[in-house]
Design an enzyme around this catalytic site. Structure first.
Site, PDB file in Angstrom:
ATOM      1  N   ASP A 127      38.595  39.761  44.973  1.00 17.22           N
ATOM      2  CA  ASP A 127      38.835  38.741  43.946  1.00 17.22           C
ATOM      3  C   ASP A 127      37.684  38.665  42.947  1.00 17.22           C
ATOM      4  O   ASP A 127      36.566  39.122  43.212  1.00 17.22           O
ATOM      5  CB  ASP A 127      38.975  37.364  44.599  1.00 17.22           C
ATOM      6  CG  ASP A 127      40.329  37.150  45.241  1.00 17.22           C
ATOM      7  OD1 ASP A 127      41.077  38.134  45.396  1.00 17.22           O
ATOM      8  OD2 ASP A 127      40.638  35.993  45.607  1.00 17.22           O
ATOM      9  N   ASP A 128      37.976  38.033  41.802  1.00 11.67           N
ATOM     10  CA  ASP A 128      36.988  37.524  40.846  1.00 11.67           C
ATOM     11  C   ASP A 128      36.351  38.577  39.949  1.00 11.67           C
ATOM     12  O   ASP A 128      35.379  38.279  39.260  1.00 11.67           O
ATOM     13  CB  ASP A 128      35.877  36.730  41.559  1.00 11.67           C
ATOM     14  CG  ASP A 128      36.400  35.495  42.242  1.00 11.67           C
ATOM     15  OD1 ASP A 128      37.567  35.135  41.987  1.00 11.67           O
ATOM     16  OD2 ASP A 128      35.672  34.902  43.061  1.00 11.67           O
ATOM     17  N   HIS A 177      44.270  36.924  38.479  1.00 11.63           N
ATOM     18  CA  HIS A 177      43.593  35.848  39.208  1.00 11.63           C
ATOM     19  C   HIS A 177      43.337  34.661  38.274  1.00 11.63           C
ATOM     20  O   HIS A 177      42.334  33.968  38.412  1.00 11.63           O
ATOM     21  CB  HIS A 177      42.284  36.373  39.798  1.00 11.63           C
ATOM     22  CG  HIS A 177      41.746  35.553  40.934  1.00 11.63           C
ATOM     23  ND1 HIS A 177      42.545  34.994  41.913  1.00 11.63           N
ATOM     24  CD2 HIS A 177      40.471  35.196  41.263  1.00 11.63           C
ATOM     25  CE1 HIS A 177      41.791  34.350  42.776  1.00 11.63           C
ATOM     26  NE2 HIS A 177      40.528  34.438  42.398  1.00 11.63           N
ATOM     27  N   HIS A 181      40.148  30.459  36.609  1.00 14.61           N
ATOM     28  CA  HIS A 181      39.878  30.183  38.027  1.00 14.61           C
ATOM     29  C   HIS A 181      39.904  28.688  38.353  1.00 14.61           C
ATOM     30  O   HIS A 181      38.961  28.125  38.925  1.00 14.61           O
ATOM     31  CB  HIS A 181      38.531  30.786  38.437  1.00 14.61           C
ATOM     32  CG  HIS A 181      38.446  31.133  39.900  1.00 14.61           C
ATOM     33  ND1 HIS A 181      38.063  30.218  40.866  1.00 14.61           N
ATOM     34  CD2 HIS A 181      38.676  32.295  40.568  1.00 14.61           C
ATOM     35  CE1 HIS A 181      38.071  30.807  42.052  1.00 14.61           C
ATOM     36  NE2 HIS A 181      38.447  32.068  41.894  1.00 14.61           N
ATOM     37  N   TYR A 218      41.319  29.987  45.219  1.00 18.46           N
ATOM     38  CA  TYR A 218      41.175  29.134  46.404  1.00 18.46           C
ATOM     39  C   TYR A 218      42.448  29.116  47.259  1.00 18.46           C
ATOM     40  O   TYR A 218      42.552  28.323  48.193  1.00 18.46           O
ATOM     41  CB  TYR A 218      40.807  27.688  46.018  1.00 18.46           C
ATOM     42  CG  TYR A 218      39.768  27.577  44.939  1.00 18.46           C
ATOM     43  CD1 TYR A 218      38.412  27.800  45.217  1.00 18.46           C
ATOM     44  CD2 TYR A 218      40.127  27.260  43.630  1.00 18.46           C
ATOM     45  CE1 TYR A 218      37.447  27.706  44.217  1.00 18.46           C
ATOM     46  CE2 TYR A 218      39.177  27.168  42.624  1.00 18.46           C
ATOM     47  CZ  TYR A 218      37.839  27.392  42.930  1.00 18.46           C
ATOM     48  OH  TYR A 218      36.897  27.308  41.929  1.00 18.46           O
ATOM     49  N   HIS A 285      35.316  39.747  47.851  1.00 21.02           N
ATOM     50  CA  HIS A 285      35.062  39.366  46.473  1.00 21.02           C
ATOM     51  C   HIS A 285      34.182  40.381  45.742  1.00 21.02           C
ATOM     52  O   HIS A 285      33.158  40.810  46.264  1.00 21.02           O
ATOM     53  CB  HIS A 285      34.386  37.989  46.414  1.00 21.02           C
ATOM     54  CG  HIS A 285      35.281  36.857  46.798  1.00 21.02           C
ATOM     55  ND1 HIS A 285      35.546  36.549  48.112  1.00 21.02           N
ATOM     56  CD2 HIS A 285      36.001  35.980  46.041  1.00 21.02           C
ATOM     57  CE1 HIS A 285      36.379  35.507  48.152  1.00 21.02           C
ATOM     58  NE2 HIS A 285      36.670  35.151  46.912  1.00 21.02           N
TER      59      HIS A 285
END
Length: 383
Positions: A127-128, A177, A181, A218, A285
């Site tokens: 992610d991210d 994503h 966020h 999340y 991540h």
């Protein structure tokens, strides 16, 4: 006391982490982007506002949604930095992941993808991203002929287009994503739609493909948000294994040894038959030098513990992971055939790249062409 061999192994591990961190830090060099995101998008790393909703483009997207099919669920509230679950019924009528980790909403909503159906298989996700310091990490994955699913934040794609393109050219599976966020269930319908739409628009502009998958930040998703994403032909992907790597010091609160213990538990599960009947999806991540260093450190151990490690598209046998019809991705059988033979992937990086995507920067796209593709999403095959 540690034996001599144990001391050597610990020392080597620390050196690898240190070298990776230092090298990665040196890679964060600014560059001039060929893309201008100053107009036609929300502000970088800011939640979309009424200014973004009142454009002709977004109004067209909004009107393409059948809002009668979106459940009328109240927006959630934030308390002390988290979604407030106080007073929510135990029956979980909204299949709210943040409350119960529910991933199986009632039809016509699609269930979330939360595990790989193939036994002994690990779905690898990060992610991210993209991250300015990812070169060592991406080089490592390439050297190991390993593809993963990358959940990209739209604001990061806008500010780091070269890194986003590198991921795609290397053959990684790209998913959304959101733009900035946010906890998605705390957003209004317009805000949630904008978070998904503008993130995917940025990916289309920079890379040249339109993802059909997303992951809620999340994990915060309920039936209202699922319904909006589904009308954009986007499948919700969660996970059933969490490394908690994002919370590692110095940015988080957990010591590296605590994260190591979590990774070791995942290795143990891979070895002890926990996933003998069906596989898993692991959450990691591409967030910082620390998380990417941990990914490099533990990948060989995970690889030895699981029969197969695959991106989610291959895990789910989705050979058309993007809206664009000129792009195909390896099925599960094709992917593990490559891995099992221990040979060079017969689908080279050229095979992974859809026709017409330049090496240096993505193809030009107009708001009109993006909007037209979105209005036709419901006619496409869903996962």
């Amino acid at each position: 006391m540690l034996g001599f061999q144990s001391i050597i192994l610990v020392t080597i591990s620390l050196l690898i982490t240190l070298i990776t961190n230092v090298t990665a830090q040196q890679e964060c060099v600014s560059y001039t982007s060929p893309f201008d995101f100053s107009s036609g998008y929300p502000k970088i790393w800011e939640k979309p506002t009424s200014k973004d909703f009142n454009t002709k483009e977004f109004k067209q997207i909004n009107s393409s949604i059948n809002w009668s099919k979106v459940p009328k669920i109240a927006t959630r509230k934030m308390v002390n930095g988290n979604v407030d679950t106080t007073g929510y019924p135990d029956s979980d009528p909204d299949c709210w992941w943040s409350y119960s980790t529910c991933t199986t909403p009632k039809p016509p909503l699609q269930h979330d993808v939360s595990f790989c159906p193939e036994p002994g298989t690990l779905g690898l996700t990060y992610d991210d991203g993209p991250n300015c310091a990812h070169t060592v990490f991406y080089d490592f994955l390439k050297q190991n002929n390993q593809k993963a699913t990358m959940f990209f934040i739209g604001s990061n794609v806008a500010t780091l287009p070269n890194e986003a393109q590198r991921a795609f050219i290397d053959g990684h599976h790209i998913c959304v994503h959101t733009w900035s966020h946010q906890y998605m269930t705390t957003l209004t319908n317009e805000e949630a739609l904008a978070e998904l739409y503008y993130a995917r628009k940025a990916i289309k502009r920079v890379i040249g493909i339109t993802p059909r998958c997303w992951r809620p930040p999340y994990g915060d998703v309920d039936n209202r948000i699922r319904a909006i994403a589904q009308q954009l032909n986007m499948r919700t992907i969660i996970w059933n294994l969490d490394t908690n790597d994002w919370d590692m010091e110095p940015d988080g609160t957990e010591q590296p040894a605590q994260i190591d213990a979590i990774f070791q538990s995942l290795v143990n599960m891979g070895q002890n038959g926990t996933f003998a009947d069906s596989g898993a999806i692991v959450l990691e991540h591409e967030l910082s030098n620390g998380t990417m260093s941990k990914a490099i450190e533990w990948y060989p151990k995970l690889k030895s513990a699981f029969k197969h490690i695959v991106p989610i598209a291959s895990c789910m046998n989705v050979t058309r992971p993007y809206i664009e019809s000129n792009f195909t991705y390896p099925s599960f059988a094709e992917y593990i055939g490559t891995r099992n033979n221990n040979t060079t992937d017969p689908k080279s990086t050229e095979s992974y790249r859809p026709t017409g995507t330049p090496q240096a920067h993505g193809p030009k796209s107009t708001p009109t062409s993006i909007a037209k593709s979105i209005t036709s999403y419901n006619n496409l095959i869903s996962w």
